[in-house]
Design an enzyme around this catalytic site. Structure first.
Site, mmCIF file in Angstrom:
data_model
loop_
_atom_site.group_PDB
_atom_site.id
_atom_site.type_symbol
_atom_site.label_atom_id
_atom_site.label_comp_id
_atom_site.label_asym_id
_atom_site.label_seq_id
_atom_site.Cartn_x
_atom_site.Cartn_y
_atom_site.Cartn_z
ATOM 1 N N HIS A 3 0.824 -1.203 0.000
ATOM 2 C CA HIS A 3 0.000 0.000 0.000
ATOM 3 C C HIS A 3 0.867 1.265 0.000
ATOM 4 O O HIS A 3 1.817 1.376 0.769
ATOM 5 C CB HIS A 3 -0.932 0.003 1.215
ATOM 6 C CG HIS A 3 -2.034 1.001 1.089
ATOM 7 N ND1 HIS A 3 -3.170 0.757 0.354
ATOM 8 C CD2 HIS A 3 -2.157 2.256 1.571
ATOM 9 C CE1 HIS A 3 -3.959 1.804 0.403
ATOM 10 N NE2 HIS A 3 -3.367 2.738 1.139
ATOM 11 N N HIS A 26 -4.017 4.812 10.349
ATOM 12 C CA HIS A 26 -2.971 5.817 10.317
ATOM 13 C C HIS A 26 -3.375 7.037 11.134
ATOM 14 O O HIS A 26 -4.552 7.366 11.260
ATOM 15 C CB HIS A 26 -2.627 6.215 8.873
ATOM 16 C CG HIS A 26 -3.806 6.611 8.046
ATOM 17 N ND1 HIS A 26 -4.731 5.710 7.557
ATOM 18 C CD2 HIS A 26 -4.198 7.821 7.588
ATOM 19 C CE1 HIS A 26 -5.647 6.337 6.853
ATOM 20 N NE2 HIS A 26 -5.351 7.625 6.856
ATOM 21 N N ASP A 57 -5.134 17.831 9.556
ATOM 22 C CA ASP A 57 -6.528 17.408 9.462
ATOM 23 C C ASP A 57 -6.736 16.861 8.054
ATOM 24 O O ASP A 57 -6.249 17.444 7.075
ATOM 25 C CB ASP A 57 -7.470 18.586 9.692
ATOM 26 C CG ASP A 57 -7.691 18.892 11.163
ATOM 27 O OD1 ASP A 57 -6.914 18.380 11.994
ATOM 28 O OD2 ASP A 57 -8.612 19.663 11.478
ATOM 29 N N TYR A 72 -16.167 3.255 -2.254
ATOM 30 C CA TYR A 72 -14.973 3.389 -1.422
ATOM 31 C C TYR A 72 -14.920 2.250 -0.402
ATOM 32 O O TYR A 72 -15.656 2.232 0.584
ATOM 33 C CB TYR A 72 -14.955 4.750 -0.735
ATOM 34 C CG TYR A 72 -13.563 5.199 -0.381
ATOM 35 C CD1 TYR A 72 -12.736 5.760 -1.347
ATOM 36 C CD2 TYR A 72 -13.063 5.026 0.898
ATOM 37 C CE1 TYR A 72 -11.448 6.169 -1.042
ATOM 38 C CE2 TYR A 72 -11.771 5.428 1.208
ATOM 39 C CZ TYR A 72 -10.972 5.992 0.235
ATOM 40 O OH TYR A 72 -9.695 6.379 0.541
ATOM 41 N N HIS A 88 -7.191 6.752 12.332
ATOM 42 C CA HIS A 88 -8.379 6.351 11.585
ATOM 43 C C HIS A 88 -7.974 5.399 10.470
ATOM 44 O O HIS A 88 -6.796 5.244 10.153
ATOM 45 C CB HIS A 88 -9.116 7.568 11.023
ATOM 46 C CG HIS A 88 -8.275 8.395 10.094
ATOM 47 N ND1 HIS A 88 -7.318 9.281 10.544
ATOM 48 C CD2 HIS A 88 -8.233 8.475 8.738
ATOM 49 C CE1 HIS A 88 -6.739 9.872 9.516
ATOM 50 N NE2 HIS A 88 -7.266 9.389 8.408
#
EC number: 1.13.11.5
Length: 400
Positions: free
Chosen positions: A271, A308, A314, A324, A346
């Site tokens: 990734h 992460h 933000d 998604y 998150h």
């Protein structure tokens, strides 16, 4: 960006006489950034560009902001902000502020009416078209804008939006207090997009020809620095002649469009981190694309993002197409925004981590803005919030 373009009639040598057919002269204007030490263009007007006959205050759409307190991840459903009134809404005065800080403001609008002439004198605008189509008329010429287009409008470019068709022009407006440009790491020291960049100059669409319009006592809405909320105020100028009077221009500063479908995604064996998705940058923020692509091909890869914590930023994700994978089960869909504040860990919703194993491609489309100062909620953000989002990873919230 240092990508030279020339349209219409310009003299052989800059800052010299440019005769008009009536025996007089066209009026040269130098439009330049950073005290004329960065990109600029020379525009040649039929009329004196400084001439105004009136100036009065204009009330800018609500720019008030409230803190993200208590600090929490948030889900905003932008499609709830506009109903049938879109037909009478324009893409400038109809914008509703969703999120913002002292570097950047994010607004959303669904528009069906032509806007007045408008000029943002605070910073560049990057407007992403979620759906619909229209035209952007500017002092440099006209741009066609449709689904998936970014329209980059340099600071102080006079322009107006004209939606077309039977569906609303849905626009996600990123307004900077700075300039917006390709990331510096994509550019040569002379300003050319390099081979490792995920797009190149031929993907950028500038105006095709000068736009010459007639009119007298023409109003232009000016957004500028002042004492209003967020340090923003507005003035309505009246020009004796239509400001779209440029017979020719040349230089490296002008509006352009770039379609997200022309962004070439960078993928890897495992990734890849968010910077590979970057498309633009401004002062203290970046803009990234997440587009349909093949995903990680290591035999033990987990294609959805790892959990992460972006400790300095933000993260704002605008979901504008496809499916998604990482957000299934959270209520997020087309037209949603997720806000994950800096330092909040998150990642995928429960089950998405495991479901992604073996997946070879993602069909998703999202625009991400990462800011390096905390974001606050505008009135549009407060009005469109889904209050249950913060608890979706745990499956329960306060008092349950």
């Amino acid at each position: 960006m240092a990508y030279y373009r020339r349209l219409g009639e310009v003299p052989r040598t800059r800052h010299t006489q440019h005769p008009n057919p009536d025996g007089g002269l066209y009026y040269e204007e130098l439009m330049g950034e950073e005290g004329f030490s960065s990109d600029s263009s020379l525009l040649y007007h039929r009329n004196i560009p400084s001439a105004i006959v009136d100036a009065r205050e204009w009330e800018v759409p609500d720019q008030r902001r409230t803190r993200n307190a208590p600090l929490a991840p948030r889900h905003l459903k932008l499609h709830t902000l506009f109903g049938d009134e879109w037909k009478d809404t324009d893409a400038v005065t109809g914008r509703r502020l969703v999120l913002g800080n002292d570097d950047v403001r994010i607004s959303y609008v669904a528009a069906g009416a032509a806007s007045e002439l408008y000029r943002n004198s605070i910073g560049d605008e990057c407007v992403y078209i979620e759906s619909g189509r229209g035209r952007v008329q500017t002092v440099f010429g006209e741009l066609e804008a449709g689904e998936g287009d970014y329209v980059i409008l340099p600071r102080a470019t006079t322009h107006r939006w004209i939606p077309e068709g039977d569906e609303p022009l849905r626009a996600y407006a990123i307004e900077a207090n700075s300039h917006i440009a390709p990331p510096r790491r994509y550019l040569s020291r002379y300003g050319q997009l390099l081979e490792h960049a995920p797009y190149c100059e031929r993907d950028l669409r500038g105006p095709a020809e000068p736009l010459l319009l007639e009119g007298t006592d023409v109003d232009v809405l000016i957004k500028h620095r002042g004492d209003g909320p967020g340090g923003i105020s507005g003035t309505r100028y009246t020009y004796p002649r239509h400001p779209f009077d440029v017979v020719g221009w040349d230089g490296c500063l002008y509006p352009y469009a770039f379609n997200i479908a022309d962004f070439q995604p960078i993928t890897g064996r495992v990734h890849q981190p968010p910077p590979v998705h970057q498309v633009f940058e401004g002062h203290n923020f970046v803009v990234c694309n997440f587009v349909p692509r093949k995903v990680d091909y290591h035999p033990l890869s987990i294609p959805v993002p790892y959990y992460h914590s972006n400790v300095d930023s933000d993260e704002v994700m605008f979901y504008c197409g496809g499916d998604y994978e990482a957000r299934k089960g959270s209520g997020i869909g087309q037209g949603s925004i997720s806000l994950h504040p800096g330092g909040h860990s998150h990642g995928p919703q429960p089950g998405a981590y495991e479901r992604s194993v073996g997946v070879q491609a993602f069909d998703e489309l999202a625009v991400m803005v990462d800011t390096f100062r905390p974001l606050e909620l505008g009135e549009g953000g407060t009005a469109s919030e889904d209050p249950g989002y913060a608890w979706t990873w745990a499956g329960r919230g306060p008092g349950r």
